[in-house]
Design a protein around this motif. Structure first.
Motif, PDB file in Angstrom:
ATOM      1  N   VAL A  88       0.864  -1.184   0.000  1.00 19.63           N
ATOM      2  CA  VAL A  88       0.000   0.000   0.000  1.00 19.63           C
ATOM      3  C   VAL A  88       0.900   1.233   0.000  1.00 19.63           C
ATOM      4  O   VAL A  88       1.517   1.566   1.015  1.00 19.63           O
ATOM      5  N   ASN A  89       0.986   1.897  -1.150  1.00 18.51           N
ATOM      6  CA  ASN A  89       1.739   3.147  -1.254  1.00 18.51           C
ATOM      7  C   ASN A  89       0.836   4.278  -0.760  1.00 18.51           C
ATOM      8  O   ASN A  89       0.087   4.880  -1.533  1.00 18.51           O
ATOM      9  N   ASN A  90       0.926   4.554   0.522  1.00 22.21           N
ATOM     10  CA  ASN A  90      -0.003   5.497   1.149  1.00 22.21           C
ATOM     11  C   ASN A  90       0.665   6.806   1.573  1.00 22.21           C
ATOM     12  O   ASN A  90      -0.006   7.830   1.651  1.00 22.21           O
ATOM     13  N   ALA A  91       1.954   6.804   1.831  1.00 17.45           N
ATOM     14  CA  ALA A  91       2.626   7.998   2.350  1.00 17.45           C
ATOM     15  C   ALA A  91       2.432   9.181   1.412  1.00 17.45           C
ATOM     16  O   ALA A  91       2.540   9.053   0.189  1.00 17.45           O
ATOM     17  N   GLY A  92       2.148  10.338   1.996  1.00 13.43           N
ATOM     18  CA  GLY A  92       1.969  11.531   1.181  1.00 13.43           C
ATOM     19  C   GLY A  92       1.984  12.776   2.039  1.00 13.43           C
ATOM     20  O   GLY A  92       1.818  12.715   3.263  1.00 13.43           O
ATOM     21  N   ILE A  93       2.194  13.917   1.401  1.00 10.70           N
ATOM     22  CA  ILE A  93       2.148  15.204   2.092  1.00 10.70           C
ATOM     23  C   ILE A  93       1.267  16.156   1.302  1.00 10.70           C
ATOM     24  O   ILE A  93       1.054  15.991   0.100  1.00 10.70           O
ATOM     25  N   ALA A  94       0.772  17.186   1.991  1.00  8.63           N
ATOM     26  CA  ALA A  94      -0.127  18.140   1.343  1.00  8.63           C
ATOM     27  C   ALA A  94       0.621  19.281   0.674  1.00  8.63           C
ATOM     28  O   ALA A  94       0.115  19.887  -0.270  1.00  8.63           O
ATOM     29  N   GLY A  95       1.813  19.575   1.143  1.00  6.44           N
ATOM     30  CA  GLY A  95       2.505  20.736   0.609  1.00  6.44           C
ATOM     31  C   GLY A  95       1.974  22.024   1.211  1.00  6.44           C
ATOM     32  O   GLY A  95       1.117  22.023   2.094  1.00  6.44           O
ATOM     33  N   ILE A  96       2.475  23.144   0.719  1.00 11.05           N
ATOM     34  CA  ILE A  96       2.105  24.461   1.236  1.00 11.05           C
ATOM     35  C   ILE A  96       1.061  25.092   0.320  1.00 11.05           C
ATOM     36  O   ILE A  96       1.298  25.221  -0.880  1.00 11.05           O
ATOM     37  N   PRO A  97      -0.090  25.492   0.854  1.00 11.61           N
ATOM     38  CA  PRO A  97      -1.063  26.194   0.010  1.00 11.61           C
ATOM     39  C   PRO A  97      -0.462  27.508  -0.500  1.00 11.61           C
ATOM     40  O   PRO A  97      -0.027  28.348   0.294  1.00 11.61           O
ATOM     41  N   GLU A  98      -0.406  27.677  -1.808  1.00 11.21           N
ATOM     42  CA  GLU A  98       0.190  28.886  -2.363  1.00 11.21           C
ATOM     43  C   GLU A  98      -0.319  29.100  -3.779  1.00 11.21           C
ATOM     44  O   GLU A  98      -0.662  28.155  -4.487  1.00 11.21           O
ATOM     45  N   MET A  99      -0.389  30.366  -4.165  1.00  5.63           N
ATOM     46  CA  MET A  99      -0.776  30.694  -5.525  1.00  5.63           C
ATOM     47  C   MET A  99       0.312  30.201  -6.487  1.00  5.63           C
ATOM     48  O   MET A  99       1.501  30.278  -6.177  1.00  5.63           O
ATOM     49  N   LEU A 100      -0.099  29.715  -7.625  1.00  5.99           N
ATOM     50  CA  LEU A 100       0.847  29.145  -8.583  1.00  5.99           C
ATOM     51  C   LEU A 100       1.932  30.148  -8.964  1.00  5.99           C
ATOM     52  O   LEU A 100       3.124  29.810  -9.019  1.00  5.99           O
ATOM     53  N   LEU A 101       1.542  31.411  -9.209  1.00 10.78           N
ATOM     54  CA  LEU A 101       2.518  32.416  -9.631  1.00 10.78           C
ATOM     55  C   LEU A 101       3.501  32.764  -8.523  1.00 10.78           C
ATOM     56  O   LEU A 101       4.580  33.311  -8.801  1.00 10.78           O
ATOM     57  N   ASP A 102       3.155  32.463  -7.285  1.00 13.99           N
ATOM     58  CA  ASP A 102       4.046  32.757  -6.164  1.00 13.99           C
ATOM     59  C   ASP A 102       4.814  31.534  -5.683  1.00 13.99           C
ATOM     60  O   ASP A 102       5.582  31.619  -4.719  1.00 13.99           O
ATOM     61  N   SER A 103       4.598  30.409  -6.322  1.00  9.39           N
ATOM     62  CA  SER A 103       5.220  29.159  -5.872  1.00  9.39           C
ATOM     63  C   SER A 103       6.655  29.061  -6.384  1.00  9.39           C
ATOM     64  O   SER A 103       7.120  29.885  -7.169  1.00  9.39           O
ATOM     65  N   SER A 104       7.348  28.027  -5.922  1.00  3.30           N
ATOM     66  CA  SER A 104       8.751  27.846  -6.300  1.00  3.30           C
ATOM     67  C   SER A 104       9.004  26.410  -6.732  1.00  3.30           C
ATOM     68  O   SER A 104       8.215  25.502  -6.436  1.00  3.30           O
ATOM     69  N   ARG A 105      10.095  26.222  -7.410  1.00  2.00           N
ATOM     70  CA  ARG A 105      10.512  24.878  -7.784  1.00  2.00           C
ATOM     71  C   ARG A 105      10.686  24.004  -6.546  1.00  2.00           C
ATOM     72  O   ARG A 105      10.319  22.829  -6.542  1.00  2.00           O
ATOM     73  N   GLU A 106      11.225  24.602  -5.480  1.00  2.00           N
ATOM     74  CA  GLU A 106      11.498  23.850  -4.261  1.00  2.00           C
ATOM     75  C   GLU A 106      10.210  23.321  -3.621  1.00  2.00           C
ATOM     76  O   GLU A 106      10.173  22.177  -3.149  1.00  2.00           O
ATOM     77  N   SER A 107       9.163  24.135  -3.595  1.00  2.00           N
ATOM     78  CA  SER A 107       7.916  23.684  -2.976  1.00  2.00           C
ATOM     79  C   SER A 107       7.286  22.565  -3.791  1.00  2.00           C
ATOM     80  O   SER A 107       6.750  21.602  -3.229  1.00  2.00           O
ATOM     81  N   TYR A 108       7.348  22.662  -5.117  1.00  2.00           N
ATOM     82  CA  TYR A 108       6.835  21.586  -5.963  1.00  2.00           C
ATOM     83  C   TYR A 108       7.694  20.337  -5.817  1.00  2.00           C
ATOM     84  O   TYR A 108       7.190  19.213  -5.779  1.00  2.00           O
ATOM     85  N   GLN A 109       9.009  20.525  -5.742  1.00  2.87           N
ATOM     86  CA  GLN A 109       9.921  19.386  -5.662  1.00  2.87           C
ATOM     87  C   GLN A 109       9.657  18.559  -4.422  1.00  2.87           C
ATOM     88  O   GLN A 109       9.651  17.324  -4.474  1.00  2.87           O
ATOM     89  N   ARG A 110       9.409  19.221  -3.287  1.00  2.00           N
ATOM     90  CA  ARG A 110       9.180  18.493  -2.036  1.00  2.00           C
ATOM     91  C   ARG A 110       7.927  17.634  -2.126  1.00  2.00           C
ATOM     92  O   ARG A 110       7.922  16.469  -1.713  1.00  2.00           O
ATOM     93  N   VAL A 111       6.861  18.200  -2.677  1.00  2.53           N
ATOM     94  CA  VAL A 111       5.612  17.440  -2.828  1.00  2.53           C
ATOM     95  C   VAL A 111       5.813  16.277  -3.787  1.00  2.53           C
ATOM     96  O   VAL A 111       5.358  15.159  -3.535  1.00  2.53           O
ATOM     97  N   PHE A 112       6.502  16.517  -4.901  1.00  2.00           N
ATOM     98  CA  PHE A 112       6.724  15.452  -5.876  1.00  2.00           C
ATOM     99  C   PHE A 112       7.650  14.373  -5.329  1.00  2.00           C
ATOM    100  O   PHE A 112       7.470  13.184  -5.632  1.00  2.00           O
ATOM    101  N   ASP A 113       8.641  14.768  -4.514  1.00  5.18           N
ATOM    102  CA  ASP A 113       9.562  13.777  -3.945  1.00  5.18           C
ATOM    103  C   ASP A 113       8.809  12.729  -3.132  1.00  5.18           C
ATOM    104  O   ASP A 113       9.131  11.534  -3.176  1.00  5.18           O
ATOM    105  N   VAL A 114       7.795  13.167  -2.380  1.00  3.48           N
ATOM    106  CA  VAL A 114       7.039  12.237  -1.532  1.00  3.48           C
ATOM    107  C   VAL A 114       5.886  11.604  -2.295  1.00  3.48           C
ATOM    108  O   VAL A 114       5.742  10.379  -2.332  1.00  3.48           O
ATOM    109  N   ASN A 115       5.048  12.425  -2.909  1.00  2.00           N
ATOM    110  CA  ASN A 115       3.803  11.913  -3.494  1.00  2.00           C
ATOM    111  C   ASN A 115       4.001  11.170  -4.806  1.00  2.00           C
ATOM    112  O   ASN A 115       3.260  10.225  -5.092  1.00  2.00           O
ATOM    113  N   VAL A 116       4.961  11.597  -5.595  1.00  3.58           N
ATOM    114  CA  VAL A 116       5.204  10.944  -6.891  1.00  3.58           C
ATOM    115  C   VAL A 116       6.357   9.951  -6.787  1.00  3.58           C
ATOM    116  O   VAL A 116       6.190   8.751  -7.032  1.00  3.58           O
TER     117      VAL A 116
END
Length: 270
Positions: A88-116
């Motif tokens: 069961v691949n269940n581990a995941g994180i929600a990430g930081i709620p943020e507007m797309l234009l204000d987001s960063s590569r780092e915030s996306y990377q952290r979510v993708f590292d865990v969830n993907v």
């Protein structure tokens, strides 16, 4: 797979929330359970609770975003029990709620590292070994209803990761041999510690109620495993909008088969 007696089940993110509720249910069905997560103290608490209920339970500290960690989890499972029947691949994180234009590569990377990549690492670490066993097995990827529709703004990284998880699950289903079932689970709001928020433990569907809804689907070997009724309405809305666009701008025409990507893919592979 309707009988889980003495089956070996590995659950990432298994110390709390959906993962712990799944561990409880598999344990109640007489499965042997290994839970994994990053916080050892919570793992100890969860395993004690499972053992107090008579479950043969173990734990392994694991960061699913790290492939070597996940391979070590697989090695641990086979060393302890000699097999793994359900992952069961269940581990995941929600990430930081943020507007797309204000987001960063780092915030996306952290979510993708865990969830993907966490999901991919589980598949890479366990998949071929489960195939080689030659016995009925199952890989369940806990995604989110956010992999079916985008619920609102400020969740671009999370939504993108869940759409990716759905795509990975779809491909895995096509590529796995028949004795390894694949399931994609789409929970909506479930009481959990997702995002590290105390509020998340109080809103949404109780985890045990969620498990009661999805359990017959797991037993029946369903691929799409659903739980929250309103998700259907939003999926239907999105589908209707897409259908209208195709009907208006890209309807079928004589000879259009040569542009059918699914048909072309079949020709290329076989």
């Amino acid at each position: 797979m309707k009988n889980f007696k003495d089956k070996v089940v590995v659950i990432t993110g298994g110390a709390t929330g959906i993962g712990k509720a799944m561990a409880n249910r598999f344990g109640a069905e007489s499965a042997k359970v290994i839970i994994a997560a990053r916080r050892e103290a919570r793992l100890r608490e969860a395993v004690k609770d499972l053992r107090d209920k008579g479950v043969d339970a173990r734990y392994k500290v694991c960061d699913v975003s790290n492939l070597e960690d996940t391979k070590a989890l697989a090695d641990f499972a086979w060393a302890e029990f000699g097999q793994v029947d359900v992952l069961v691949n269940n581990a995941g994180i929600a990430g930081i709620p943020e507007m797309l234009l204000d987001s960063s590569r780092e915030s996306y990377q952290r979510v993708f590292d865990v969830n993907v990549f966490g999901q991919l690492n589980g598949i890479w670490a366990f998949g071929n070994r489960m195939i080689a066993q030659g016995t009925p097995a199952m890989i369940l990827n806990v995604i989110s209803e956010t992999g079916l529709f985008v619920a609102g703004p400020m969740m671009g990284g999370y939504a993108a990761s869940k759409y990716a998880g759905r795509a990975i699950s779809e491909v895995l289903r096509l590529e796995m041999p028949k004795h390894v079932q694949v399931g994609a689970i789409y929970p909506g709001g479930v009481q959990s510690e997702l995002g590290g928020s105390k509020e998340m433990t109080q809103i949404g569907m109780p985890a045990d109620e969620f498990i009661d809804i999805i359990w017959p689907q797991i037993e029946n070997g369903e691929f799409h495993i659903v739980s929250h009724p309103w998700a259907k309405d939003y999926v239907v809305e999105d589908t209707a909008e897409l259908t209208q666009a195709f009907d208006r701008y890209a309807p079928h025409f004589d000879g259009d088969r040569k542009y059918d990507s699914k048909w072309l893919a079949k020709q290329m592979v076989g």
